[in-house]
Design a protein around this motif. Structure first.
Motif, mmCIF file in Angstrom:
data_model
loop_
_atom_site.group_PDB
_atom_site.id
_atom_site.type_symbol
_atom_site.label_atom_id
_atom_site.label_comp_id
_atom_site.label_asym_id
_atom_site.label_seq_id
_atom_site.Cartn_x
_atom_site.Cartn_y
_atom_site.Cartn_z
ATOM 1 N N GLU A 1 -54.245 -12.316 19.011
ATOM 2 C CA GLU A 1 -53.751 -13.401 19.863
ATOM 3 C C GLU A 1 -52.893 -14.366 19.053
ATOM 4 N N LYS A 2 -53.335 -14.656 17.862
ATOM 5 C CA LYS A 2 -52.585 -15.550 16.981
ATOM 6 C C LYS A 2 -51.216 -14.950 16.653
ATOM 7 N N GLN A 3 -51.200 -13.631 16.352
ATOM 8 C CA GLN A 3 -49.939 -12.949 16.055
ATOM 9 C C GLN A 3 -49.015 -12.961 17.278
ATOM 10 N N GLU A 4 -49.572 -12.740 18.468
ATOM 11 C CA GLU A 4 -48.779 -12.751 19.702
ATOM 12 C C GLU A 4 -48.178 -14.148 19.923
ATOM 13 N N LYS B 1 -45.272 -14.550 17.616
ATOM 14 C CA LYS B 1 -44.120 -13.785 18.118
ATOM 15 C C LYS B 1 -43.437 -14.545 19.252
ATOM 16 N N LYS B 2 -44.232 -15.105 20.166
ATOM 17 C CA LYS B 2 -43.675 -15.860 21.295
ATOM 18 C C LYS B 2 -42.897 -17.078 20.800
ATOM 19 N N LYS B 3 -43.450 -17.779 19.809
ATOM 20 C CA LYS B 3 -42.766 -18.955 19.261
ATOM 21 C C LYS B 3 -41.434 -18.570 18.626
ATOM 22 N N ILE B 4 -41.441 -17.484 17.869
ATOM 23 C CA ILE B 4 -40.212 -17.008 17.212
ATOM 24 C C ILE B 4 -39.177 -16.624 18.265
ATOM 25 N N ALA B 5 -39.610 -15.900 19.302
ATOM 26 C CA ALA B 5 -38.692 -15.483 20.371
ATOM 27 C C ALA B 5 -38.133 -16.700 21.109
ATOM 28 N N GLN B 6 -38.984 -17.702 21.340
ATOM 29 C CA GLN B 6 -38.543 -18.910 22.038
ATOM 30 C C GLN B 6 -37.508 -19.666 21.204
ATOM 31 N N LYS B 7 -37.747 -19.771 19.903
ATOM 32 C CA LYS B 7 -36.781 -20.433 19.018
ATOM 33 C C LYS B 7 -35.448 -19.697 19.028
#
Length: 140
Positions: free
Chosen positions: A10-13, A16-22
Motif C-alpha cells: 500500500e505504501k509503494q502504491e 507511485k500515485k504521488k509520483i504520477a500526480q507530480k
C-alpha cells in the motif's frame, strides 16, 4: 507478517500515485506554458503582415512546408502552396530542401496550423536560392 507485506505494498502504491500526480501536474504546467507562448507568437506573427523568413523542409508536388527562422520557429512547420509564390521563375515547379523563402503567416485550415501567404523566393547573389527543377513533359 502478511499484514506487514500488505502495508508495504500500500505504501509503494501511494508513492507511485504521488509520483504520477507530480508528473501529471508538471505536464499540465508545461502544456499551459506552451499554449501561452504559442499565443504570444501568434499575436506577433499570424495575420499581422509581418514578413517571416524560413527554409523549405519538404516539397510534395504543388505544395510544401517551410520552417521559419527566429522566434517564429516556435510555430512549427508552415504549409505553403506553389500558387502563393509570387516571384518564382515562370516554369519553376519544384523547391529543394533549404530554399530560402520570405512570407506572411495566416491561420491554417486546422487549429494550431499555419500557412504562408505572399511567398517570395529570396535571391542569393543575383541567383535563385537553391536549385530549381523543371517538371514539364516526359523526361527520359
Amino acid at each position: 507478517e502478511k499484514e506487514q507485506e500488505r502495508r508495504e505494498r500500500e505504501k509503494q502504491e501511494e508513492e507511485k500515485k504521488k509520483i504520477a500526480q507530480k508528473a501529471e501536474e508538471k505536464n499540465k504546467k508545461r502544456k499551459e506554458e506552451e499554449v501561452k507562448r504559442r499565443g504570444e507568437l501568434e499575436r506577433e506573427f499570424v495575420e499581422t503582415g509581418v514578413m517571416v523568413q524560413g527554409s523549405v523542409v519538404d516539397w510534395r508536388g504543388t505544395y510544401g512546408f517551410v520552417k521559419s527562422r527566429g522566434r517564429a520557429a516556435g510555430l512549427g512547420r508552415v504549409f505553403f502552396h506553389l500558387s502563393e509564390v509570387s516571384n518564382r521563375p515562370a516554369r519553376k515547379r519544384f523547391f529543394n530542401k533549404g530554399t530560402k523563402l520570405e512570407y506572411t503567416l495566416e491561420r491554417g485550415r486546422k487549429e494550431g496550423t499555419y500557412m504562408a501567404m505572399m511567398v517570395r523566393v529570396l535571391q542569393r547573389g543575383g541567383e535563385w536560392e537553391g536549385t530549381c527543377s523543371i517538371e514539364e513533359g516526359n523526361k527520359a
